[in-house]
Design an enzyme around this catalytic site. Structure first.
Site, PDB file in Angstrom:
ATOM      1  N   ASP A  13       4.368   2.932 -11.291  1.00  0.00           N
ATOM      2  CA  ASP A  13       3.768   1.966 -10.368  1.00  0.00           C
ATOM      3  C   ASP A  13       4.633   0.721 -10.283  1.00  0.00           C
ATOM      4  O   ASP A  13       5.025   0.152 -11.318  1.00  0.00           O
ATOM      5  CB  ASP A  13       2.362   1.568 -10.862  1.00  0.00           C
ATOM      6  CG  ASP A  13       1.355   2.710 -10.741  1.00  0.00           C
ATOM      7  OD1 ASP A  13       1.670   3.730 -10.086  1.00  0.00           O
ATOM      8  OD2 ASP A  13       0.241   2.565 -11.293  1.00  0.00           O
ATOM      9  N   GLY A  39      -0.194   6.881 -11.694  1.00  0.00           N
ATOM     10  CA  GLY A  39      -0.477   8.234 -11.195  1.00  0.00           C
ATOM     11  C   GLY A  39      -1.871   8.588 -11.678  1.00  0.00           C
ATOM     12  O   GLY A  39      -2.179   8.435 -12.866  1.00  0.00           O
ATOM     13  N   GLY A  41      -3.393  11.344 -12.271  1.00  0.00           N
ATOM     14  CA  GLY A  41      -3.472  12.348 -13.337  1.00  0.00           C
ATOM     15  C   GLY A  41      -3.104  11.747 -14.679  1.00  0.00           C
ATOM     16  O   GLY A  41      -3.840  11.882 -15.676  1.00  0.00           O
ATOM     17  N   ALA A  42      -1.963  11.064 -14.714  1.00  0.00           N
ATOM     18  CA  ALA A  42      -1.507  10.449 -15.966  1.00  0.00           C
ATOM     19  C   ALA A  42      -2.511   9.403 -16.442  1.00  0.00           C
ATOM     20  O   ALA A  42      -2.823   9.314 -17.638  1.00  0.00           O
ATOM     21  CB  ALA A  42      -0.134   9.815 -15.758  1.00  0.00           C
ATOM     22  N   GLU A 139      -3.878  13.907  -5.845  1.00  0.00           N
ATOM     23  CA  GLU A 139      -2.515  13.460  -5.525  1.00  0.00           C
ATOM     24  C   GLU A 139      -1.491  14.578  -5.732  1.00  0.00           C
ATOM     25  O   GLU A 139      -0.300  14.308  -5.787  1.00  0.00           O
ATOM     26  CB  GLU A 139      -2.134  12.246  -6.392  1.00  0.00           C
ATOM     27  CG  GLU A 139      -2.721  10.950  -5.886  1.00  0.00           C
ATOM     28  CD  GLU A 139      -2.297   9.749  -6.697  1.00  0.00           C
ATOM     29  OE1 GLU A 139      -2.476   8.633  -6.201  1.00  0.00           O
ATOM     30  OE2 GLU A 139      -1.802   9.904  -7.842  1.00  0.00           O
ATOM     31  N   GLY A 213     -17.876   0.726  -8.033  1.00  0.00           N
ATOM     32  CA  GLY A 213     -17.284  -0.459  -8.659  1.00  0.00           C
ATOM     33  C   GLY A 213     -18.300  -1.270  -9.421  1.00  0.00           C
ATOM     34  O   GLY A 213     -19.085  -0.730 -10.211  1.00  0.00           O
ATOM     35  N   THR A 239      -6.823  -1.734 -10.342  1.00  0.00           N
ATOM     36  CA  THR A 239      -6.019  -0.501 -10.225  1.00  0.00           C
ATOM     37  C   THR A 239      -6.316   0.407 -11.422  1.00  0.00           C
ATOM     38  O   THR A 239      -6.199  -0.021 -12.570  1.00  0.00           O
ATOM     39  CB  THR A 239      -4.504  -0.831 -10.216  1.00  0.00           C
ATOM     40  OG1 THR A 239      -4.264  -1.879  -9.299  1.00  0.00           O
ATOM     41  CG2 THR A 239      -3.674   0.393  -9.868  1.00  0.00           C
ATOM     42  N   ASP A 243      -9.904   5.777 -12.445  1.00  0.00           N
ATOM     43  CA  ASP A 243      -9.271   6.764 -13.347  1.00  0.00           C
ATOM     44  C   ASP A 243      -9.786   6.584 -14.778  1.00  0.00           C
ATOM     45  O   ASP A 243     -10.023   7.567 -15.490  1.00  0.00           O
ATOM     46  CB  ASP A 243      -7.737   6.587 -13.344  1.00  0.00           C
ATOM     47  CG  ASP A 243      -7.149   6.822 -11.967  1.00  0.00           C
ATOM     48  OD1 ASP A 243      -7.760   7.578 -11.185  1.00  0.00           O
ATOM     49  OD2 ASP A 243      -6.092   6.242 -11.675  1.00  0.00           O
TER      50      ASP A 243
HETATM   51  O1  RIB Z   1      -5.651   5.174  -9.222  1.00  0.00           O
HETATM   52  C1  RIB Z   1      -4.581   4.291  -9.417  1.00  0.00           C
HETATM   53  C2  RIB Z   1      -3.288   5.017  -9.257  1.00  0.00           C
HETATM   54  O2  RIB Z   1      -3.152   5.430  -7.912  1.00  0.00           O
HETATM   55  C3  RIB Z   1      -2.062   4.195  -9.537  1.00  0.00           C
HETATM   56  O3  RIB Z   1      -1.681   4.220 -10.890  1.00  0.00           O
HETATM   57  C4  RIB Z   1      -1.024   4.766  -8.607  1.00  0.00           C
HETATM   58  O4  RIB Z   1       0.009   5.441  -9.239  1.00  0.00           O
HETATM   59  C5  RIB Z   1      -1.794   5.686  -7.659  1.00  0.00           C
HETATM   60  O5  RIB Z   1      -1.587   6.983  -7.983  1.00  0.00           O
END
Ligand code: RIB
Length: 296
Positions: A13, A39, A41-42, A139, A213, A239, A243
């Site tokens: 990012d 990402g 997934g990560a 993604e 949220g 951000t 996830d």
């Molecule tokens: O959900 C946040 C993520 O979305 C960020 O880390 C970015 O890489 C996008 O994939």
């Protein structure tokens, strides 16, 4: 403990913080630039691992200058990456993130993430099937998800799908997913329905989990709609909040916790994550959640 496989994207990012959002044709001066691991997934793999999940990440990165840094990072985070796809001649996924007053706008360039394709899945199918709980986002190519979910369903696996970025999902895929975690903007597109939130929730009892949220998370338990409130904290960067939620939620599921408890666990994790900049930087460890739970 059940083994979790995350099948998803891995990005670097690139954050730019600015007070002003530029218009087309305009140049503005930003306040800060930084790079971070990302990402979806990560991010979800790291969230789940920090909270005690036994996590293997299946995905793709480029054979480029980011490779070693990423592999090292996943070792530090105790995320198993032994089956990662290292792709020659393509760059690791990248996300360009504009941060304005804790809110973001993101453009992703998938790069190697496009190689998390059916042929990679076919090569790794036996290793994948060694896991119990499967966590997807969107993604990676949709055809990969549409190929793998029916196989997992046939093997009676638990499947968690975070449909972000949102795309419409076919009814037979939705049927096979155990838990679906869209946000309030995504659910209508994913379900391809004009329905309001209430009727959508009622159509998928104990399965559709809509995150909103700071307003909390809703699901229908077969009798009534349950709203799990969000824990209020001062967000500096949202951000990766979704996830963090999904990674934590999946750990709860892998531990056999009740659905509402998994959601609560996820909302606490997300409330902690948003207090630091970068998707993964603020993701909590188990003790942090336990102390919040003790505070009551
Ligand atoms: O959900 C946040 C993520 O979305 C960020 O880390 C970015 O890489 C996008 O994939």
């Amino acid at each position: 403990m059940k083994k979790i496989a995350v099948i998803g994207s891995i990005n670097i990012d690139y954050f730019v913080e600015s007070k002003i959002v530029p218009k087309f044709g305009e140049t503005v001066t930003g306040e800060n630039f930084f790079m971070a691991f990302g990402g979806k997934g990560a991010n979800q793999a790291v969230s789940a691992s920090r909270l005690g999940g036994d996590v293997t990440l299946f995905g793709s990165i480029g054979n480029d200058e980011q490779k070693e840094v990423l592999l090292h990072h996943f070792i530090n985070e105790k995320v198993n990456t032994e089956h990662l796809n290292i792709v020659d001649g393509v760059s690791t996924g990248a996300a360009f993130i504009e941060l304005h007053n804790s809110e973001n706008r993101i453009i992703i360039v998938p790069g190697a993430n496009q190689y998390t394709n059916i042929s990679y899945i076919e090569k790794n199918i036996e290793r994948l099937l060694e896991h119990d709980v499967f966590l997807f986002q969107m993604e990676i190519p949709l055809e990969t998800i549409e190929f793998l979910i029916p196989i997992l369903f046939k093997h009676r696996k638990i499947i968690v799908l975070d449909p972000a970025p949102a795309q419409h999902l076919a009814a037979d895929i939705l049927d096979k997913v155990s838990y679906l975690t869209p946000n309030e903007h995504e659910f209508a597109l994913v379900l391809n329905e004009q329905e309001n939130q209430e009727s959508a929730l009622k159509s998928y009892p104990n399965k559709l989990i809509i995150t909103e949220g700071e307003k909390g998370v809703s699901f229908y338990n077969g009798t009534e709609i349950i709203k799990v409130p969000a824990r209020q904290t001062k967000a500096v960067d949202t951000t990766g909040a979704g996830d963090t939620f999904t990674g934590a939620f999946t750990v709860g599921i892998s531990e056999g916790k009740a659905l509402e408890e998994c959601i609560r666990f996820g909302t606490i994790a997300a409330s902690i994550a948003v207090t630091k900049k970068g998707a993964q930087a603020g993701m909590p460890y188990k003790q942090e959640i336990e102390s919040v739970l003790k505070e009551g």
